[in-house]
Design a protein around this motif. Structure first.
Motif, PDB file in Angstrom:
ATOM      1  N   UNK A  61       0.872  -1.173   0.000  1.00 26.18           N
ATOM      2  CA  UNK A  61       0.000   0.000   0.000  1.00 26.18           C
ATOM      3  C   UNK A  61       0.912   1.226   0.000  1.00 26.18           C
ATOM      4  N   UNK A  62       0.697   2.108  -0.976  1.00 28.02           N
ATOM      5  CA  UNK A  62       1.544   3.280  -1.183  1.00 28.02           C
ATOM      6  C   UNK A  62       0.843   4.522  -0.644  1.00 28.02           C
ATOM      7  N   UNK A  63       1.489   5.187   0.316  1.00 24.02           N
ATOM      8  CA  UNK A  63       0.937   6.410   0.900  1.00 24.02           C
ATOM      9  C   UNK A  63       1.727   7.608   0.386  1.00 24.02           C
ATOM     10  N   UNK A  64       1.015   8.577  -0.188  1.00 24.40           N
ATOM     11  CA  UNK A  64       1.666   9.728  -0.790  1.00 24.40           C
ATOM     12  C   UNK A  64       1.126   9.926  -2.195  1.00 24.40           C
ATOM     13  N   UNK A  65       1.393  11.084  -2.774  1.00 24.94           N
ATOM     14  CA  UNK A  65       0.870  11.403  -4.097  1.00 24.94           C
ATOM     15  C   UNK A  65       2.005  11.552  -5.097  1.00 24.94           C
TER      16      UNK A  65
ATOM     17  N   UNK B 159       1.372  17.643  -0.214  1.00 22.28           N
ATOM     18  CA  UNK B 159       1.599  18.835   0.595  1.00 22.28           C
ATOM     19  C   UNK B 159       1.545  18.587   2.096  1.00 22.28           C
ATOM     20  N   UNK B 160       1.024  17.444   2.511  1.00 18.92           N
ATOM     21  CA  UNK B 160       0.900  17.217   3.951  1.00 18.92           C
ATOM     22  C   UNK B 160       1.726  16.009   4.378  1.00 18.92           C
ATOM     23  N   UNK B 161       3.006  16.256   4.579  1.00 18.65           N
ATOM     24  CA  UNK B 161       3.934  15.197   4.968  1.00 18.65           C
ATOM     25  C   UNK B 161       3.492  14.477   6.234  1.00 18.65           C
ATOM     26  N   UNK B 162       3.088  15.243   7.241  1.00 16.80           N
ATOM     27  CA  UNK B 162       2.782  14.643   8.540  1.00 16.80           C
ATOM     28  C   UNK B 162       1.573  13.717   8.461  1.00 16.80           C
ATOM     29  N   UNK B 163       0.550  14.133   7.730  1.00 21.46           N
ATOM     30  CA  UNK B 163      -0.640  13.294   7.595  1.00 21.46           C
ATOM     31  C   UNK B 163      -0.321  12.016   6.816  1.00 21.46           C
ATOM     32  N   UNK B 164       0.457  12.154   5.736  1.00 23.37           N
ATOM     33  CA  UNK B 164       0.841  10.990   4.936  1.00 23.37           C
ATOM     34  C   UNK B 164       1.673  10.025   5.765  1.00 23.37           C
ATOM     35  N   UNK B 165       2.651  10.557   6.496  1.00 19.36           N
ATOM     36  CA  UNK B 165       3.506   9.713   7.330  1.00 19.36           C
ATOM     37  C   UNK B 165       2.707   9.046   8.441  1.00 19.36           C
ATOM     38  N   UNK B 166       1.757   9.773   9.007  1.00 14.91           N
ATOM     39  CA  UNK B 166       0.935   9.212  10.083  1.00 14.91           C
ATOM     40  C   UNK B 166       0.160   7.991   9.585  1.00 14.91           C
ATOM     41  N   UNK B 167      -0.396   8.099   8.364  1.00 19.33           N
ATOM     42  CA  UNK B 167      -1.142   6.964   7.822  1.00 19.33           C
ATOM     43  C   UNK B 167      -0.214   5.810   7.484  1.00 19.33           C
ATOM     44  N   UNK B 168       0.945   6.119   6.913  1.00 20.89           N
ATOM     45  CA  UNK B 168       1.914   5.064   6.582  1.00 20.89           C
ATOM     46  C   UNK B 168       2.356   4.340   7.849  1.00 20.89           C
TER      47      UNK B 168
ATOM     48  N   UNK C 238       4.237  -1.563   3.520  1.00 20.57           N
ATOM     49  CA  UNK C 238       3.952  -0.130   3.370  1.00 20.57           C
ATOM     50  C   UNK C 238       5.032   0.557   2.562  1.00 20.57           C
ATOM     51  N   UNK C 239       4.600   1.458   1.657  1.00 20.19           N
ATOM     52  CA  UNK C 239       5.522   2.371   0.989  1.00 20.19           C
ATOM     53  C   UNK C 239       5.123   3.775   1.422  1.00 20.19           C
ATOM     54  N   UNK C 240       6.051   4.512   2.006  1.00 21.87           N
ATOM     55  CA  UNK C 240       5.777   5.876   2.432  1.00 21.87           C
ATOM     56  C   UNK C 240       6.511   6.872   1.550  1.00 21.87           C
ATOM     57  N   UNK C 241       5.762   7.783   0.944  1.00 30.27           N
ATOM     58  CA  UNK C 241       6.359   8.787   0.055  1.00 30.27           C
ATOM     59  C   UNK C 241       6.141  10.169   0.661  1.00 30.27           C
TER      60      UNK C 241
END
Length: 196
Positions: free
Chosen positions: A122-126, A133-142, A153-156
């Motif tokens: 599952x890839x999180x990020x756009x 634009x929201x690093x913290x929200x993306x990282x939180x979900x990852x 998990x893939x965190x972008x």
């Protein structure tokens, strides 16, 4: 944490040479050949020029939303963003011979729905830089996904230090391709994320 390299959709010589240098480093686990706005034929030709060199160095080469070309181009799999239903259909067609990853995940519900489709990550990020634009929200979900579920998990995110050590893959693009020395930047990222 392993490196998931995103090749930007620039079919120029510099991007090609940099990509080959990076996959030869031994530091990259997977490579997504981003499509962007490239036409079908142009994208196929671009992807074909990168797939075999990546595979020769043990890097899994993934197509961006072109699952129908995985077999003909001898790619290792596809990154899909069409939604859980479409991803699930392709997962049934391509697996277990190919990797199927799910992207465009921006809610916990989307993550869980896609996670049920027998995907490999599952890839999180756009992929669109203007929307990341929201690093913290993306990282939180990852981080939440990595700590809760077995699907990798893939965190972008721009700030890789936001990712927890449970995240299996960190995706990089600008951090290396826009650096003065892309290979040195990749080595620094690899050492940094694996020193947690």
């Amino acid at each position: 944490m392993q490196i998931y390299l995103i090749v930007p959709p620039n079919t120029d010589k510099a991007t090609h040479e940099t990509s080959l240098e990076l996959v030869q480093s031994g530091l990259v686990a997977a490579m997504l050949i981003q499509r962007g706005t490239l036409a079908d034929d142009e994208y196929r030709k671009w992807a074909e020029s990168l797939i075999a060199p990546a595979q020769q160095h043990g890097v899994a080469a993934l197509l961006d939303n072109m699952p129908e070309a995985v077999q003909s181009l001898k790619a290792d799999g596809a990154h899909l963003t069409q939604g859980a239903k479409e991803t699930g259909a392709w997962s049934k067609k391509l697996k277990p011979d190919a990797i199927v990853g799910a992207g465009e995940i921006f809610s916990r519900h989307d993550a869980m729905t896609n996670g049920e489709q027998n995907v490999d990550y599952i890839f999180f990020g756009h992929l669109d830089p203007s929307k990341n634009i929201d690093d913290e929200e993306t990282a939180e979900m990852a981080n939440w996904w990595a700590e809760t579920f077995e699907v990798p998990t893939v965190g972008f995110v721009t700030s890789l230090e936001l990712l927890s050590k449970q995240v299996e893959f960190c995706a990089v693009r600008e951090q290396v391709y826009e650096a003065d020395n892309p290979l040195a930047a990749l080595k620094q990222i690899h050492n940094s994320v694996n020193s947690k």
